[in-house]
Design a protein around this motif. Structure first.
Motif, short mmCIF file in Angstrom:
data_model
loop_
_atom_site.label_atom_id
_atom_site.label_comp_id
_atom_site.label_asym_id
_atom_site.label_seq_id
_atom_site.Cartn_x
_atom_site.Cartn_y
_atom_site.Cartn_z
N LEU A 1 -60.67 -25.73 -37.64
CA LEU A 1 -60.12 -27.00 -37.18
C LEU A 1 -59.13 -27.52 -38.23
O LEU A 1 -59.46 -27.63 -39.40
CB LEU A 1 -61.27 -28.00 -36.99
N PRO A 2 -57.88 -27.84 -37.80
CA PRO A 2 -56.89 -28.33 -38.78
C PRO A 2 -57.33 -29.68 -39.36
O PRO A 2 -58.03 -30.45 -38.69
CB PRO A 2 -55.61 -28.52 -37.95
N PHE A 3 -56.89 -29.95 -40.57
CA PHE A 3 -57.32 -31.17 -41.25
C PHE A 3 -56.95 -32.43 -40.47
O PHE A 3 -57.72 -33.38 -40.41
CB PHE A 3 -56.74 -31.22 -42.67
N TYR A 4 -55.75 -32.43 -39.82
CA TYR A 4 -55.37 -33.64 -39.08
C TYR A 4 -56.33 -33.93 -37.93
O TYR A 4 -56.58 -35.09 -37.61
CB TYR A 4 -53.91 -33.58 -38.59
N MET A 5 -56.89 -32.91 -37.35
CA MET A 5 -57.86 -33.16 -36.28
C MET A 5 -59.22 -33.58 -36.84
O MET A 5 -59.95 -34.36 -36.22
CB MET A 5 -58.01 -31.93 -35.38
N VAL A 6 -59.51 -33.08 -38.00
CA VAL A 6 -60.74 -33.50 -38.66
C VAL A 6 -60.64 -34.98 -39.03
O VAL A 6 -61.57 -35.76 -38.81
CB VAL A 6 -61.01 -32.63 -39.92
N GLU A 7 -59.46 -35.38 -39.54
CA GLU A 7 -59.26 -36.80 -39.88
C GLU A 7 -59.43 -37.67 -38.64
O GLU A 7 -60.09 -38.71 -38.68
CB GLU A 7 -57.84 -37.01 -40.43
N TYR A 8 -58.81 -37.23 -37.54
CA TYR A 8 -58.96 -38.00 -36.31
C TYR A 8 -60.43 -38.10 -35.92
O TYR A 8 -60.94 -39.18 -35.62
CB TYR A 8 -58.17 -37.35 -35.15
N SER A 9 -61.12 -36.97 -35.93
CA SER A 9 -62.49 -37.02 -35.43
C SER A 9 -63.39 -37.84 -36.35
O SER A 9 -64.30 -38.52 -35.87
CB SER A 9 -63.06 -35.62 -35.17
N GLN A 10 -63.11 -37.79 -37.62
CA GLN A 10 -63.91 -38.61 -38.55
C GLN A 10 -63.74 -40.10 -38.28
O GLN A 10 -64.70 -40.86 -38.32
CB GLN A 10 -63.53 -38.30 -40.00
N SER A 11 -62.47 -40.49 -37.99
CA SER A 11 -62.29 -41.93 -37.80
C SER A 11 -62.85 -42.36 -36.45
O SER A 11 -63.34 -43.47 -36.29
CB SER A 11 -60.82 -42.33 -37.96
N ARG B 1 -48.90 -31.15 -32.70
CA ARG B 1 -48.41 -32.30 -31.93
C ARG B 1 -49.51 -32.80 -31.00
O ARG B 1 -49.99 -32.04 -30.16
CB ARG B 1 -47.26 -31.82 -31.03
N ARG B 2 -49.84 -34.06 -31.14
CA ARG B 2 -50.91 -34.58 -30.29
C ARG B 2 -50.36 -35.00 -28.93
O ARG B 2 -49.52 -35.90 -28.84
CB ARG B 2 -51.54 -35.79 -30.98
N PRO B 3 -50.81 -34.36 -27.85
CA PRO B 3 -50.30 -34.71 -26.51
C PRO B 3 -50.64 -36.17 -26.17
O PRO B 3 -51.74 -36.63 -26.47
CB PRO B 3 -51.07 -33.75 -25.58
N HIS B 4 -49.68 -36.89 -25.52
CA HIS B 4 -49.93 -38.30 -25.18
C HIS B 4 -51.12 -38.44 -24.25
O HIS B 4 -51.80 -39.45 -24.25
CB HIS B 4 -48.75 -38.91 -24.41
N THR B 5 -51.28 -37.44 -23.40
CA THR B 5 -52.28 -37.57 -22.35
C THR B 5 -53.67 -37.07 -22.78
O THR B 5 -54.55 -36.89 -21.95
CB THR B 5 -51.83 -36.77 -21.11
N LEU B 6 -53.82 -36.86 -24.06
CA LEU B 6 -55.10 -36.36 -24.56
C LEU B 6 -56.25 -37.26 -24.09
O LEU B 6 -56.19 -38.47 -24.25
CB LEU B 6 -55.08 -36.33 -26.09
N ASP C 1 -59.78 -24.22 -20.81
CA ASP C 1 -59.12 -24.97 -19.74
C ASP C 1 -59.44 -26.46 -19.84
O ASP C 1 -58.54 -27.30 -19.82
CB ASP C 1 -59.57 -24.46 -18.37
N LEU C 2 -60.73 -26.74 -19.96
CA LEU C 2 -61.16 -28.12 -20.03
C LEU C 2 -60.61 -28.83 -21.27
O LEU C 2 -60.31 -30.02 -21.25
CB LEU C 2 -62.70 -28.13 -20.06
N TYR C 3 -60.45 -28.08 -22.35
CA TYR C 3 -59.98 -28.65 -23.62
C TYR C 3 -58.56 -28.20 -23.95
O TYR C 3 -58.19 -28.09 -25.11
CB TYR C 3 -60.96 -28.30 -24.75
N ARG C 4 -57.76 -27.97 -22.90
CA ARG C 4 -56.42 -27.42 -23.08
C ARG C 4 -55.56 -28.29 -24.00
O ARG C 4 -54.89 -27.79 -24.91
CB ARG C 4 -55.73 -27.30 -21.71
N LEU C 5 -55.59 -29.61 -23.80
CA LEU C 5 -54.73 -30.48 -24.59
C LEU C 5 -55.14 -30.49 -26.07
O LEU C 5 -54.30 -30.57 -26.96
CB LEU C 5 -54.73 -31.90 -24.02
N TRP C 6 -56.43 -30.38 -26.30
CA TRP C 6 -56.90 -30.29 -27.68
C TRP C 6 -56.43 -28.98 -28.30
O TRP C 6 -56.10 -28.93 -29.48
CB TRP C 6 -58.42 -30.37 -27.73
N GLY C 7 -56.41 -27.94 -27.47
CA GLY C 7 -55.94 -26.63 -27.92
C GLY C 7 -54.48 -26.70 -28.32
O GLY C 7 -54.06 -26.10 -29.32
#
Ligand SMILES: *[C@@H]1O[C@H](CO)[C@@H](O)[C@H](O)[C@H]1NC(C)=O
Ligand SMILES: *[C@@H]1O[C@H](CO)[C@@H](O)[C@H](O)[C@H]1NC(C)=O
Ligand SMILES: *[C@@H]1O[C@H](CO)[C@@H](O)[C@H](O)[C@H]1NC(C)=O
Length: 419
Positions: free
Chosen positions: A372-382, A269-274, A256-262
Motif C-alpha cells: 500500500l503506497p504511503f499516501y493511501m496509508v496516510e488517508y486511511s489513518q486519518s 491520482r485519487r479518483p473524484h468518485t472514490l 472490480d469492486l475496488y477498481r477506483l482504489w486500484g
C-alpha cells in the motif's frame, strides 16, 4: 440438582399455579421449559436481568431438557479479508462442531442485487438475524426461503460454500465419503451434492456446538436480540484486523469492486468518485462493536471475545487455545496438527488460492506494508483514527517506517473477556 423426567413433570404440575403469575411477567415461552425455576430462591442480583437469565439458563441446563438447551452457538463475526476462513476452519476441524460458512450469503443474494453495495444494511440485518436464529436451533430449512430456485424435498444443490463444512461432507450427510475418509474441500465440492437438508439438520442436532461465520452483520450490538434470547447460548468471536491491511487485501482480491482504489494505488491520482464508505464502514463497524463490548453491557457478559488477526497469525496455536477455552472446547491433537500444516506452508501454488488458508500466516498479515503506497496509508489513518487507537494499531509517520517491518505496528494489547 438431579432431576429425572418424571420428577420434572411432577414438579411442573405441582407448581403450575405458583408459576402462572411468574410466567406472565416473563416474555419468552421458553421459560415454560424450565419449571425448576419457580421453586428456587430469588437471586441476590435479581435486579440484573442478564444475571437472572444466565443463572436461569444454567439451571435449565442442569435439568437436561433437550440437546438444544445444552448446545452452544458460536458466531464468528467479521468482515472480508480478516482471515476468517482460517478461524472458521479452526472451529470446523473440531469433532464436536457443526459449522456453516456464511449462511447469510443467501439472504444478501436474494434481497440485494449483485455487486451492489448494501447501502441499506438494516434490510439485510433484520432478515439475517431471523435466519441466524433459526439456524442456531438447527432449523436448516429456514435457508430455503432464500435459495433460488426454490428447493424440492429439502434437496439443495447450491448452498454457498457448503464444501467448507466438514459435517456436510461426510457420513451420514454425504454418502460419497466413506466412514473414515478425511474431509477435503475440493473433493466435497465435486461429490457432495445435492445436499439433503434433512440429513444436514440431523447432523447439526447431533453436535454440541453450532458455529457460523458471517461478514454480513456490522456490529455486535446488532445481535443483541439473539444474545438476550434465553433459548440460545451464543458466544460471539469478533475477528478484527488492521483496516489498512484489509484495504490493501481487498483491492487485490476484489479488483472490480475496488477498481477506483486500484487506480489510486497504481497512479497516485485519487479518483473524484472514490466511494470512501467502502473503507470507512470497516472502521466505524469495528469501533462501534468493540466499544460496545468494552462498555461491558450485561447482555454480553461471558459472550464476547475479540481476536486480532495479527495476533492469531503470530501465535496461531496459543490464540486457538484461548478461543477454544472461551467457548468451552478442548484442543485435540488433530486440530494442533491442522494448525501446524496450515500456518507454515511456503508453497507458491497454495499461496495463489486467495480464499485458502494455506500460507505463511505471519508474513501474509504484514504484507500490506510493502504494497500500500504511503499516501493511501496516510488517508486511511486519518479516516480511521479512533478504530486504530482502540484496537491497538500504530500509525506510521513516514514511508520509511511503513516499509520497515522490523518496526511493529501492532501494539501488545489484551482484550479481557468479561464474565
Ligand atoms: C433426505 O434424508 C431424509 C432423512 O434420512 C430422508 O427421509 C429423505 O428421503 C431424504 N431425501 C431425499 C430426496 O433423498
Ligand atoms: C441429541 O444428541 C444425540 C447425540 O449427542 C443424538 O443422538 C440425538 O439424536 C439428539 N437428540 C435430538 C432430539 O436431536
Ligand atoms: C531488520 O532487522 C534485521 C535483523 O535484525 C536486519 O538485518 C535488517 O536490516 C532490518 N531491516 C531494516 C529495514 O531495518
Amino acid at each position: 440438582m438431579q432431576c429425572s423426567w418424571k420428577s420434572v413433570v411432577l414438579l411442573a404440575l405441582a407448581s403450575v399455579a405458583i408459576q402462572y403469575t411468574a410466567i406472565r411477567t416473563l416474555t419468552s415461552p421458553s421459560y415454560l421449559l424450565c419449571p425448576a425455576q419457580a421453586n428456587s430462591s430469588p437471586s441476590p442480583f435479581s435486579t440484573d436481568p442478564a444475571f437472572e437469565r444466565d443463572s436461569l439458563r444454567s439451571r435449565c441446563d442442569d435439568v437436561h431438557m433437550s440437546n438444544s438447551s445444552r448446545r452452544t452457538q458460536v458466531l464468528l463475526l467479521t468482515t472480508t479479508r480478516c482471515g476468517s476462513t482460517f478461524i472458521g476452519q479452526l472451529l470446523n476441524q473440531h469433532p464436536d462442531v457443526f459449522y456453516l460458512f456464511e449462511p447469510l450469503y443467501h439472504v444478501q443474494a436474494s434481497i440485494i442485487p449483485r455487486n451492489h453495495l448494501p447501502s441499506d444494511r438494516q434490510l439485510m440485518l433484520g432478515a439475517g438475524r431471523d435466519l441466524l436464529w433459526s439456524l442456531f436451533q438447527c432449523d436448516l430449512y429456514a435457508l430455503e426461503s432464500y435459495i433460488r430456485p426454490a428447493p424440492n424435498n429439502h434437496m439443495v444443490d447450491n448452498l454457498f460454500r457448503h464444501s467448507a463444512s466438514r459435517n456436510l461432507c461426510q457420513q451420514p450427510v454425504c454418502q460419497a465419503f466413506k466412514p473414515g475418509d478425511t474431509w477435503e474441500e475440493w473433493q466435497c465440492k465435486k461429490k457432495c451434492h445435492p445436499l439433503n437438508l434433512t440429513l444436514a439438520a440431523q447432523a447439526c442436532r447431533a453436535n454440541r456446538y453450532i458455529a457460523m461465520k458471517t461478514v454480513r452483520v456490522p456490529a455486535v450490538g446488532d445481535l443483541r436480540p439473539l444474545l438476550e434470547d434465553p433459548r440460545l447460548n451464543i458466544k460471539v468471536i469478533q475477528l478484527v484486523r488492521d483496516p489498512r491491511g484489509i484495504l490493501s487485501s481487498r483491492i487485490e482480491t476484489f479488483p472490480d469492486l475496488y477498481r477506483l482504489w486500484g487506480i489510486w494505488q497504481a497512479t497516485g491520482r485519487r479518483p473524484h468518485t472514490l466511494e470512501t464508505r467502502q473503507f470507512t464502514t470497516i472502521c466505524e463497524d469495528f469501533y462501534s462493536s468493540v466499544s460496545t463490548a468494552l462498555s461491558r453491557p450485561a447482555w454480553l457478559r461471558g459472550r464476547y471475545m475479540v481476536v486480532r488477526y495479527e495476533d492469531l497469525s503470530r501465535s496461531p496455536l496459543q490464540k486457538t487455545k484461548e478461543i477454544y477455552d472461551f467457548i468451552g472446547l478442548t484442543m485435540t491433537p488433530s486440530v494442533e496438527e491442522w494448525i501446524r500444516i496450515n500456518t507454515r506452508a511456503s508453497n507458491n501454488a497454495q499461496a495463489k488460492d486467495k480464499y485458502g488458508t494455506m500460507r505463511d500466516s505471519a508474513a501474509v498479515a504484514e504484507s500490506w506494508r510493502l504494497k500500500l503506497p504511503f499516501y493511501m496509508v496516510e488517508y486511511s489513518q486519518s479516516a480511521c483514527q479512533r478504530a486504530l487507537r482502540l484496537l491497538g494499531y500504530r500509525q506510521v509517520q513516514s514511508a520509511q517506517d511503513l516499509r520497515n517491518t522490523n518496526f511493529s505496528l501492532v501494539q501488545d494489547k489484551t482484550f479481557v473477556p468479561f464474565w
